[in-house]
Design a protein around this motif. Sequence first.
Motif, short mmCIF file in Angstrom:
data_model
loop_
_atom_site.label_atom_id
_atom_site.label_comp_id
_atom_site.label_asym_id
_atom_site.label_seq_id
_atom_site.Cartn_x
_atom_site.Cartn_y
_atom_site.Cartn_z
N ARG A 258 4.48 10.79 6.75
CA ARG A 258 3.32 10.04 6.27
C ARG A 258 3.75 8.65 5.83
N PRO A 259 2.78 7.74 5.73
CA PRO A 259 3.14 6.41 5.23
C PRO A 259 3.55 6.48 3.77
N ASP A 260 4.34 5.54 3.36
CA ASP A 260 4.78 5.45 1.97
C ASP A 260 4.16 4.20 1.36
N PRO A 261 3.44 4.28 0.25
CA PRO A 261 3.25 5.47 -0.58
C PRO A 261 2.07 6.34 -0.14
N THR A 262 2.12 7.60 -0.55
CA THR A 262 1.02 8.54 -0.36
C THR A 262 0.61 9.08 -1.72
N LYS B 68 -1.37 8.81 -12.20
CA LYS B 68 -1.44 7.36 -12.26
C LYS B 68 -2.81 6.89 -11.77
N LEU B 69 -3.25 5.75 -12.28
CA LEU B 69 -4.53 5.19 -11.87
C LEU B 69 -4.36 4.53 -10.50
N GLU C 229 -1.86 1.40 -9.07
CA GLU C 229 -0.83 1.64 -8.07
C GLU C 229 -0.99 0.70 -6.87
N LEU C 230 -2.23 0.53 -6.42
CA LEU C 230 -2.48 -0.35 -5.28
C LEU C 230 -2.24 -1.81 -5.64
N MET C 231 -2.52 -2.17 -6.88
CA MET C 231 -2.26 -3.53 -7.32
C MET C 231 -0.76 -3.81 -7.32
N ALA D 233 -11.31 0.59 -3.27
CA ALA D 233 -10.25 0.09 -4.14
C ALA D 233 -9.21 -0.68 -3.33
N ALA D 234 -8.82 -0.13 -2.19
CA ALA D 234 -7.83 -0.81 -1.34
C ALA D 234 -8.38 -2.14 -0.84
N ASN D 235 -9.65 -2.16 -0.45
CA ASN D 235 -10.26 -3.39 0.04
C ASN D 235 -10.30 -4.46 -1.05
N LEU D 236 -10.68 -4.07 -2.26
CA LEU D 236 -10.76 -5.04 -3.35
C LEU D 236 -9.38 -5.58 -3.72
#
Length: 237
Positions: free
Chosen positions: A154-158, A169-170, A174-176, A227-230
């Motif tokens: 799988r891609p990292d991170p998952t 974790k929020l 994490e995406l930020m 969330a990823a898009n923002l």
Amino acid sequence: MQLFYGHKDGNSAALTADESKHAIKVLRKSAGDIIHVMDGAGNLYSGPISNDHQKHCTIRIEEEVNDWNPVPYQFHLAIAPTKHMDRLEWLIEKAVEIGITRITPLLSFHSERKVLKLERLEKILLSACKQSLKGTLPQLDPLTKFTDFIVEKRPDPTYIGYCGEGEKKLLVSELMTNGPSACVIIGPEGDFSADEFSMATSAGVVPITLGDQRLRTETAGLTAVQAANLIHQLKSH
């Protein structure tokens, strides 16, 4: 811009049978009209209709754009399909509009839907892709066992959403920190079993929460996509 779906054939682009019927019979397009054709692989072809047959419409390519309107990050949503198909269809439509590159339907211990026909979902995916002017069709996988998905590369991170006890974790944080390219795993309405959650975390999958609200499966999936898009928008401006 009104988009049609097809493929390149030499100096021409041929629409699929369904797209040909829509262009010629429904929209009343005819020879000489300029239309735009996407191939779902990031290429856009524009030019006049050279054959206005309602089953085999083709255009003469006058302009070709490569790498057209890709989603600028890799976001993979692995999610257990909902019991009611209309909710899954809604999720796929909106996720494609917002931006996603791969969708994997998951079969888990508490799954209420154990059979999934992809044909209608693929049509919804294509329609949403055209409507939102996305150049590349997201990959839609067949229904996959949760255990098989966890052991595959799988891609990292998952990340995995889980309603049970334990430190999480929020996702937005994490995406930020790590960027919007990620894989997020969302469970069925009965959540993942304790054994499934343990298997995932043992494989290095990071437990996350989407916030304080209690969300339905499809809402949780779309929240992760948005969330990823923002985060991408914030980091690119």
